[in-house]
Design a protein around this motif. Structure first.
Motif, PDB file in Angstrom:
ATOM      1  N   PHE A   1       0.830  -1.208   0.000  1.00  0.00           N
ATOM      2  CA  PHE A   1       0.000   0.000   0.000  1.00  0.00           C
ATOM      3  C   PHE A   1       0.867   1.262   0.000  1.00  0.00           C
ATOM      4  O   PHE A   1       0.549   2.244  -0.675  1.00  0.00           O
ATOM      5  N   ALA A   2       1.973   1.227   0.738  1.00  0.00           N
ATOM      6  CA  ALA A   2       2.881   2.379   0.762  1.00  0.00           C
ATOM      7  C   ALA A   2       3.415   2.675  -0.631  1.00  0.00           C
ATOM      8  O   ALA A   2       3.548   3.847  -1.034  1.00  0.00           O
ATOM      9  N   ILE A   3       3.718   1.631  -1.402  1.00  0.00           N
ATOM     10  CA  ILE A   3       4.198   1.824  -2.771  1.00  0.00           C
ATOM     11  C   ILE A   3       3.085   2.424  -3.636  1.00  0.00           C
ATOM     12  O   ILE A   3       3.301   3.385  -4.383  1.00  0.00           O
ATOM     13  N   LEU A   4       1.881   1.872  -3.524  1.00  0.00           N
ATOM     14  CA  LEU A   4       0.763   2.360  -4.329  1.00  0.00           C
ATOM     15  C   LEU A   4       0.377   3.798  -3.991  1.00  0.00           C
ATOM     16  O   LEU A   4      -0.157   4.523  -4.832  1.00  0.00           O
TER      17      LEU A   4
ATOM     18  N   ALA B   1      -1.150   7.988  -5.550  1.00  0.00           N
ATOM     19  CA  ALA B   1      -2.120   8.955  -5.027  1.00  0.00           C
ATOM     20  C   ALA B   1      -1.468  10.305  -4.777  1.00  0.00           C
ATOM     21  O   ALA B   1      -2.143  11.338  -4.807  1.00  0.00           O
ATOM     22  N   PHE B   2      -0.152  10.300  -4.539  1.00  0.00           N
ATOM     23  CA  PHE B   2       0.559  11.519  -4.159  1.00  0.00           C
ATOM     24  C   PHE B   2       0.948  12.377  -5.370  1.00  0.00           C
ATOM     25  O   PHE B   2       0.761  13.600  -5.358  1.00  0.00           O
ATOM     26  N   LEU B   3       1.476  11.743  -6.413  1.00  0.00           N
ATOM     27  CA  LEU B   3       2.048  12.519  -7.518  1.00  0.00           C
ATOM     28  C   LEU B   3       1.017  13.304  -8.344  1.00  0.00           C
ATOM     29  O   LEU B   3       1.292  14.450  -8.722  1.00  0.00           O
ATOM     30  N   PRO B   4      -0.178  12.745  -8.675  1.00  0.00           N
ATOM     31  CA  PRO B   4      -1.107  13.528  -9.509  1.00  0.00           C
ATOM     32  C   PRO B   4      -1.552  14.850  -8.903  1.00  0.00           C
ATOM     33  O   PRO B   4      -1.452  15.898  -9.571  1.00  0.00           O
ATOM     34  N   PRO B   5      -2.054  14.907  -7.638  1.00  0.00           N
ATOM     35  CA  PRO B   5      -2.410  16.225  -7.101  1.00  0.00           C
ATOM     36  C   PRO B   5      -1.193  17.111  -6.879  1.00  0.00           C
ATOM     37  O   PRO B   5      -1.286  18.335  -7.009  1.00  0.00           O
ATOM     38  N   LEU B   6      -0.043  16.517  -6.553  1.00  0.00           N
ATOM     39  CA  LEU B   6       1.181  17.317  -6.399  1.00  0.00           C
ATOM     40  C   LEU B   6       1.487  18.070  -7.684  1.00  0.00           C
ATOM     41  O   LEU B   6       1.749  19.280  -7.664  1.00  0.00           O
TER      42      LEU B   6
ATOM     43  N   GLN C   1      -5.378   3.098  -8.454  1.00  0.00           N
ATOM     44  CA  GLN C   1      -4.990   1.753  -8.014  1.00  0.00           C
ATOM     45  C   GLN C   1      -4.814   1.663  -6.496  1.00  0.00           C
ATOM     46  O   GLN C   1      -5.085   0.621  -5.892  1.00  0.00           O
ATOM     47  N   ALA C   2      -4.338   2.745  -5.865  1.00  0.00           N
ATOM     48  CA  ALA C   2      -4.169   2.709  -4.405  1.00  0.00           C
ATOM     49  C   ALA C   2      -5.516   2.622  -3.706  1.00  0.00           C
ATOM     50  O   ALA C   2      -5.710   1.800  -2.794  1.00  0.00           O
ATOM     51  N   LEU C   3      -6.476   3.441  -4.107  1.00  0.00           N
ATOM     52  CA  LEU C   3      -7.797   3.429  -3.480  1.00  0.00           C
ATOM     53  C   LEU C   3      -8.500   2.101  -3.740  1.00  0.00           C
ATOM     54  O   LEU C   3      -9.141   1.542  -2.848  1.00  0.00           O
ATOM     55  N   ALA C   4      -8.369   1.562  -4.969  1.00  0.00           N
ATOM     56  CA  ALA C   4      -8.985   0.280  -5.290  1.00  0.00           C
ATOM     57  C   ALA C   4      -8.393  -0.837  -4.439  1.00  0.00           C
ATOM     58  O   ALA C   4      -9.100  -1.774  -4.034  1.00  0.00           O
ATOM     59  N   SER C   5      -7.108  -0.756  -4.159  1.00  0.00           N
ATOM     60  CA  SER C   5      -6.432  -1.823  -3.417  1.00  0.00           C
ATOM     61  C   SER C   5      -6.840  -1.864  -1.951  1.00  0.00           C
ATOM     62  O   SER C   5      -6.662  -2.889  -1.289  1.00  0.00           O
ATOM     63  N   VAL C   6      -7.386  -0.779  -1.429  1.00  0.00           N
ATOM     64  CA  VAL C   6      -7.855  -0.794  -0.034  1.00  0.00           C
ATOM     65  C   VAL C   6      -8.918  -1.872   0.141  1.00  0.00           C
ATOM     66  O   VAL C   6      -8.884  -2.660   1.091  1.00  0.00           O
TER      67      VAL C   6
ATOM     68  N   VAL D   1      10.760   4.082  -6.986  1.00  0.00           N
ATOM     69  CA  VAL D   1       9.550   3.319  -6.666  1.00  0.00           C
ATOM     70  C   VAL D   1       9.474   2.055  -7.519  1.00  0.00           C
ATOM     71  O   VAL D   1       9.124   0.969  -7.018  1.00  0.00           O
ATOM     72  N   ILE D   2       9.805   2.161  -8.792  1.00  0.00           N
ATOM     73  CA  ILE D   2       9.769   0.988  -9.680  1.00  0.00           C
ATOM     74  C   ILE D   2      10.806  -0.049  -9.240  1.00  0.00           C
ATOM     75  O   ILE D   2      10.499  -1.240  -9.139  1.00  0.00           O
ATOM     76  N   ALA D   3      12.031   0.392  -8.947  1.00  0.00           N
ATOM     77  CA  ALA D   3      13.087  -0.531  -8.546  1.00  0.00           C
ATOM     78  C   ALA D   3      12.739  -1.237  -7.235  1.00  0.00           C
ATOM     79  O   ALA D   3      12.977  -2.440  -7.077  1.00  0.00           O
ATOM     80  N   PHE D   4      12.175  -0.510  -6.295  1.00  0.00           N
ATOM     81  CA  PHE D   4      11.843  -1.080  -4.993  1.00  0.00           C
ATOM     82  C   PHE D   4      10.515  -1.832  -5.020  1.00  0.00           C
ATOM     83  O   PHE D   4      10.336  -2.831  -4.321  1.00  0.00           O
ATOM     84  N   GLY D   5       9.586  -1.361  -5.859  1.00  0.00           N
ATOM     85  CA  GLY D   5       8.223  -1.870  -5.792  1.00  0.00           C
ATOM     86  C   GLY D   5       7.959  -3.144  -6.560  1.00  0.00           C
ATOM     87  O   GLY D   5       7.143  -3.969  -6.142  1.00  0.00           O
TER      88      GLY D   5
END
Length: 484
Positions: free
Chosen positions: A17-20, A24-29, A123-128, A186-190
């Motif tokens: 969830f932290a990865i997803l 959620a963070f980048l689009p409004p940013l 995808q983050a909200l759906a994954s909840v 994020v891609i490398a870690f996720g």
């Protein structure tokens, strides 16, 4: 990525969830970070005012019209897969923006950012719904709300900081290029961590429904974003008139497809969940606050003559409140149960009314007193921080996990349309009251009237939410089983 069963909680669900949440963070940013950079972009690229508007509206419009499709793609083809594809595309579009040699390349990059963000964001909200047991969903939604809301506040401040620091001589370009290292990390870690979730009986994408939904949303959103700036020309009114017709065509097609055993992008059975329509109306009222960020920036820079950096930093009390709001939700739920959402929206109304009163009591040549203004912004942020995650639960909790991506896209699109409506309507009130004047007195007066309009919209949402809170969200599992 391997398929997981939603009946058995995934041990690494919080790390997933932290990865997803990056999605959620980048689009409004990236929506808000551009606001303070527009003067620098104009100086460097020589953009006209119409091109400046397109830098913002091309992103906002395509993001809004693609969100439902992005959410459904996650249901059908895997939420992790769509997240990484969206993130890669978003990073590439950000590089295009950061290296843009002309205004039109920048606008094209922003349009691509909007499309790829809409694939990534739901995808983050759906994954909840998909990876968390019911007991953990309120906390997950609280964290989602904190990240989603803080991005809008951080965007204002970070834009001012990056431009002021002029990192490596990049100027405004740094606000886009900073996305590349974030995406690569994020891609490398996720990829090794994120396991796949999707609807249990995924079929092919409903292409006709996708096209009709995007046409209907385009007909509504584009004139709302562009109409006022263009002086409300005939095409804007024709487009708005066409929106309900296209929506009716879309709904009729989706109903027929569902009855014939197909897989519609917007399943009519899921949308019949009790209270879902009213919950989406609350969401439509909720982001009336979206225009507040823009108008407060105009007020502090136009009437109080603050710099871009100062204008960005003034949002920090709001951000602090927003951070504390979602983290306080579990405690308040134990105290007042399902009424956290109307309580949060009510605090926003109280803060806005307090701000309007303070503006009328402050001489227009002076800034409002520091501590009362800080307390007001903190209160508004805290109220929104309480209301956002509980609103997400109010909406998404009414449908089964099989529809998680669909309802996540619908919810995000509703919030985006709410923002567009607030900018078009309340922004229109601001500029109508302002007229041709740009004095401190006229800006302050127009801002005060607009703040009262925002408060009125949120008050309507509070009343709807108060009534809805008496009907706790219960997912329609049986309906989902029959439909999927």
């Amino acid at each position: 990525m391997s398929q997981i069963q939603t009946e058995k909680p995934e041990p690494r669900r919080w790390l997933m969830f932290a990865i997803l949440l990056v999605g959620a963070f980048l689009p409004p940013l990236d929506f808000f970070i551009v606001n303070v950079a527009l003067p620098s972009i104009q100086d460097d690229l020589g953009t006209a005012s119409s091109a400046e508007q397109l830098v913002i509206s091309s992103y906002a419009a395509l993001y809004a019209v693609t969100l439902i499709t992005g959410g459904r793609l996650g249901d059908l083809y895997g939420r992790g897969r769509m997240f990484f594809l969206g993130l890669l595309g978003f990073a590439a579009a950000s590089v295009m923006c950061g290296l843009a040699p002309s205004p039109w390349i920048l606008i094209l990059g922003r349009a691509l950012q909007g499309v790829t963000a809409a694939v990534m964001a739901p995808q983050a909200l759906a994954s909840v719904q998909a990876i968390f047991p019911a007991s953990e969903r309120p906390l997950a939604l609280s964290l989602y709300g904190a990240v989603f809301g803080l991005a809008s506040v951080i965007g204002q401040a970070l834009g001012g900081v990056l431009i002021t620091l002029d990192v490596m001589g990049m100027g405004w370009r740094a606000i886009f290029l900073v996305n590349l290292p974030i995406a690569l990390l994020v891609i490398a870690f996720g990829i090794p961590v994120l396991k796949e979730t999707r609807a249990l009986h995924a079929n092919k994408l409903d292409l006709v429904g996708t096209g009709l939904s995007m046409l209907a949303l385009t007909a509504l959103v584009v004139p709302l974003i562009e109409g006022r700036e263009a002086g409300w020309p005939l095409w804007a009114w024709v487009s708005l008139a066409a929106a309900p017709v296209l929506t009716a065509m879309f709904w009729r097609y989706e109903t027929r497809l569902h009855l014939s055993g197909g897989t519609p992008i917007l399943n009519p059975a899921a949308l019949k969940a009790p209270g879902l329509g009213r919950a989406l109306l609350v969401a439509l009222c909720f982001y009336a606050l979206g225009v507040f960020f823009l108008l407060l920036s105009i007020y502090v820079q136009g009437a109080l003559h603050m710099t871009a950096l100062q204008a960005g930093l003034i949002f920090l009390p709001f951000g602090a409140g927003f951070l504390m709001g979602p983290l306080s939700v579990p405690l308040l739920r134990r105290a007042i149960g399902e009424y956290v959402n109307p309580a949060g929206m009510g605090l926003e109304v109280l803060g806005l009314l307090w701000l309007a009163w303070l503006l009328t009591k402050t001489p227009t040549t002076f800034a409002p007193p520091f501590w009362p203004l800080t307390a007001i912004l903190f209160l508004i942020g805290f109220g929104q921080g309480l209301a956002l995650p509980t609103l997400m639960r109010m909406v998404t909790g009414r449908v089964a996990p099989a529809y998680a991506g669909m309802i996540a896209g619908i919810t995000s699109a509703t919030l985006q349309i709410s923002t567009s409506l607030s900018v078009a309507l309340i922004g229109g009130v601001f500029y109508t009251v302002l007229g041709n004047q740009a004095s401190a007195v006229s800006i302050t007066h127009a801002f005060t009237i607009s703040v009262l309009c925002i408060a009125a919209c949120l008050a309507v949402g509070t009343a709807l939410s108060l009534n809805l809170s008496r009907q706790p969200a219960v997912a329609l599992e049986a309906s989902a089983a029959r439909s999927t």
